[in-house]
Design an enzyme around this catalytic site. Structure first.
Site, PDB file in Angstrom:
ATOM      1  CB  THR A  28      43.202  37.600  38.090  1.00 39.85           C
ATOM      2  OG1 THR A  28      42.411  36.553  37.528  1.00 39.85           O
ATOM      3  CG2 THR A  28      43.909  37.065  39.328  1.00 39.85           C
ATOM      4  CB  THR A  31      41.828  46.626  40.558  1.00 44.10           C
ATOM      5  OG1 THR A  31      43.094  46.987  41.099  1.00 44.10           O
ATOM      6  CG2 THR A  31      41.038  47.887  40.243  1.00 44.10           C
ATOM      7  CD  GLU A 105      45.466  38.534  34.520  1.00 49.26           C
ATOM      8  OE1 GLU A 105      45.019  38.881  35.624  1.00 49.26           O
ATOM      9  OE2 GLU A 105      46.618  38.820  34.162  1.00 49.26           O
TER      10      GLU A 105
HETATM   11  O1  LIG Z   1      47.829  40.954  36.017  1.00 53.71           O
HETATM   12  C1  LIG Z   1      47.285  40.728  37.059  1.00 53.71           C
HETATM   13  C2  LIG Z   1      47.244  39.378  37.665  1.00 53.71           C
HETATM   14  O2  LIG Z   1      47.963  38.460  36.900  1.00 53.71           O
HETATM   15  C3  LIG Z   1      46.583  41.816  37.788  1.00 53.71           C
HETATM   16  O3  LIG Z   1      45.622  42.365  36.951  1.00 53.71           O
HETATM   17  C4  LIG Z   1      47.571  42.845  38.169  1.00 53.71           C
HETATM   18  O4  LIG Z   1      48.578  42.209  38.952  1.00 53.71           O
HETATM   19  C5  LIG Z   1      46.944  43.997  38.935  1.00 53.71           C
HETATM   20  O5  LIG Z   1      46.545  43.563  40.185  1.00 53.71           O
HETATM   21  P1  LIG Z   1      45.992  44.565  41.276  1.00 53.71           P
HETATM   22  O6  LIG Z   1      44.662  45.032  40.789  1.00 53.71           O
HETATM   23  O7  LIG Z   1      45.913  43.734  42.524  1.00 53.71           O
HETATM   24  O8  LIG Z   1      46.986  45.680  41.400  1.00 53.71           O
END
Ligand SMILES: O=C(CO)[C@H](O)[C@H](O)COP(=O)(O)O
Length: 231
Positions: A28, A31, A105
């Protein structure tokens, strides 16, 4: 190169680790979103995979891409999960949960043989803790849980403000119906001890420290890709 370009490059590298027939966990965040988009292209090109999402948002995106989706109940063993992170260190210890999906996750990562983390290189730190540590908590007895988190953290050398996450002026609620307390510790001198202390608190559902789960990391830097562990 923009930060989105870097994230997409990391996602594209992780996609090289995906082979026909794999059972995949889909992370999630912004990225992981690139990874799901690129995976969708490959699926439409004939790649055969079955996937489990780590959030309702990723589930909706993956369904829109036409990716075959399953659940952990139907597919309890996964080959690989690809996910983002808010911070990571040299030992592949992660802070996650900035997007609020940390519980699913972590459950998905725990069901997977491998976990590849994708990020731009700004996420790599010498010491975890600059990103506020998200702790998912049951809404019942919030103030008791907040005090217990503060006391447990202090015993592990962590002090700082604990804030109840808000979104659009309301308390943020996770996919599992819980709240998130963001812990502004600045530095986590003993991440393992802190993780153990947090899970022992009754009102804590899960915390954003992912220790011993990531097996590989792809970091996209302006000068090229950096890989840690096994990708
Ligand atoms: O842990 C997460 C969500 O719960 C995401 O992996 C983390 O916040 C990184 O997000 P991004 O790729 O938008 O920086």
């Amino acid at each position: 190169m923009s930060s989105e370009d870097l994230k997409r490059q990391a996602a594209a590298r992780a996609l090289e680790a995906v082979t026909d027939g794999m059972r995949l966990g889909l992370g999630t965040g912004s990225t992981a979103k690139h990874f799901v988009e690129l995976l969708g292209d490959r699926v439409r090109g004939g790649l055969k995979v079955v996937c489990v999402a780590t959030s309702e948002a990723t589930q909706a995106q993956a369904e829109g891409e036409g990716i075959p989706m399953s659940t952990l109940d139907e597919t309890p063993e996964l080959d690989l999960v690809v996910d983002g992170a808010d911070e990571l260190d040299e030992q592949l210890r992660l802070v996650k949960g900035g997007g609020g999906a940390l519980l699913r996750e972590k459950i998905v990562a725990s069901a997977s043989r491998r976990m590849i983390v994708i990020a731009d290189d700004s996420k790599k730190v010498a010491t975890l803790g600059k990103f506020p540590l998200p702790v998912e908590v049951n809404p019942f007895g919030l103030e008791v849980t907040r005090r217990q988190i503060a006391a447990a953290a202090a015993r592990c050398g962590c002090n700082g403000e604990l804030t109840l996450r808000q979104r659009d002026g309301k308390t943020f609620v996770t996919d599992g119906g819980h709240c998130i307390i963001d812990c502004h510790f600045g530095v986590l001198p003993q991440p393992e001890a802190l993780a153990d202390a947090l899970v022992a608190i009754p009102g804590v559902v899960e915390h954003g420290l992912f220790i011993g789960l990531a097996t590989g990391v792809v970091l996209a830097a302006p000068g090229g890709l950096i890989e840690l562990g096994q990708v």
